[in-house]
Scaffold this active site. Structure first.
Site, PDB file in Angstrom:
ATOM      1  N   GLY A  84      -1.161  -1.976  -8.304  1.00  0.00           N
ATOM      2  CA  GLY A  84      -0.797  -3.333  -8.700  1.00  0.00           C
ATOM      3  C   GLY A  84       0.680  -3.664  -8.618  1.00  0.00           C
ATOM      4  N   GLU A 124       5.715 -11.575   8.311  1.00  0.00           N
ATOM      5  CA  GLU A 124       5.162 -10.751   9.377  1.00  0.00           C
ATOM      6  C   GLU A 124       4.660  -9.468   8.739  1.00  0.00           C
ATOM      7  OE1 GLU A 124       7.080 -13.756  11.419  1.00  0.00           O
ATOM      8  OE2 GLU A 124       8.170 -12.384  10.138  1.00  0.00           O
ATOM      9  N   VAL A 146       6.686  -0.314  -1.690  1.00  0.00           N
ATOM     10  CA  VAL A 146       6.264   0.371  -2.916  1.00  0.00           C
ATOM     11  C   VAL A 146       6.194   1.870  -2.639  1.00  0.00           C
ATOM     12  CG1 VAL A 146       4.424   0.626  -4.630  1.00  0.00           C
ATOM     13  CG2 VAL A 146       4.921  -1.633  -3.676  1.00  0.00           C
ATOM     14  N   ASN A 205      -1.683  -2.588   9.174  1.00  0.00           N
ATOM     15  CA  ASN A 205      -1.467  -2.418   7.730  1.00  0.00           C
ATOM     16  C   ASN A 205      -2.553  -3.194   6.975  1.00  0.00           C
ATOM     17  OD1 ASN A 205      -0.556  -2.165   5.110  1.00  0.00           O
ATOM     18  ND2 ASN A 205       1.582  -2.562   5.628  1.00  0.00           N
ATOM     19  N   TYR A 245      -2.318 -10.062   1.220  1.00  0.00           N
ATOM     20  CA  TYR A 245      -1.813 -11.386   1.599  1.00  0.00           C
ATOM     21  C   TYR A 245      -2.946 -12.405   1.709  1.00  0.00           C
ATOM     22  CZ  TYR A 245       2.420  -8.760   2.694  1.00  0.00           C
ATOM     23  OH  TYR A 245       3.526  -7.936   2.631  1.00  0.00           O
ATOM     24  N   GLY A 304       2.709  -3.806  -5.836  1.00  0.00           N
ATOM     25  CA  GLY A 304       2.928  -4.754  -4.743  1.00  0.00           C
ATOM     26  C   GLY A 304       2.382  -6.133  -5.079  1.00  0.00           C
ATOM     27  N   ILE A 306       8.470  -6.127   1.353  1.00  0.00           N
ATOM     28  CA  ILE A 306       7.847  -5.612   0.135  1.00  0.00           C
ATOM     29  C   ILE A 306       7.631  -4.125   0.385  1.00  0.00           C
ATOM     30  CG2 ILE A 306       5.818  -5.598  -1.366  1.00  0.00           C
ATOM     31  CD1 ILE A 306       5.397  -8.535  -0.733  1.00  0.00           C
TER      32      ILE A 306
END
Length: 154
Positions: free
Chosen positions: A87, A110, A79, A115, A122, A89, A77
């Site tokens: 918003g 992973e 951005v 981060n 998540y 991501g 992912i």
């Protein structure tokens, strides 16, 4: 700002590779060819588009196994930094998770241990840390958490 999600197309891949270099300095960013390989192998990839800017993000997930025994893995992912925290991501992650939910599949990924924004995103979507991979990211040697979200029941 309106974000439009659409399947990633070959013409999007140079922008994806450009964003990779911007987002992951000191690592081994994906090339156009790496993204093309993902698309050719049937993995599910989407792009996030904002008019008039164009592609501002990308995300992809693989579907492994077969009926009744699927697993999914978030491959990436990304951005554009100018659009982070808005918003984009979250919208892409939700789209990937919707895809996994259609298969009733658990989802793995992973993420760098440093981060914090991604880890928080998540966790807010049901992922839990299940392991630590030392020196996972190369060439930097940064560690990664393995995270998982259970499959949604049928």
């Amino acid at each position: 700002m309106t974000v439009r999600l659409a399947p990633l197309r070959s013409e999007d891949l140079p922008r994806c590779a450009e964003l990779e270099k911007l987002l992951f300095p000191g690592e081994d960013p994906w090339s156009v060819q790496a993204f093309q390989y993902e698309l050719e192998n049937g993995n599910y990839y989407i792009g996030a588009h904002v008019d008039p800017v164009g592609l501002v993000g990308y995300a992809g997930i693989s579907e492994l196994g077969g009926p009744g025994n699927y697993e999914c893995e978030v491959h990436t992912i990304g951005v554009d930094p100018e659009f982070q925290g808005k918003g984009v991501g979250k919208a892409m992650l939700r789209d990937l998770l919707d895809r996994a939910d259609q298969l009733h599949a658990p989802v793995f990924l992973e993420v760098r241990t440093d981060n914090v924004p991604a880890i928080s995103l998540y966790e807010a979507h049901g992922f839990e840390r299940i392991g630590l991979r030392r020196r996972y990211y190369q060439p930097s040697g940064a560690d990664a958490y393995t995270m998982a979200r259970p499959g949604r029941p049928q």
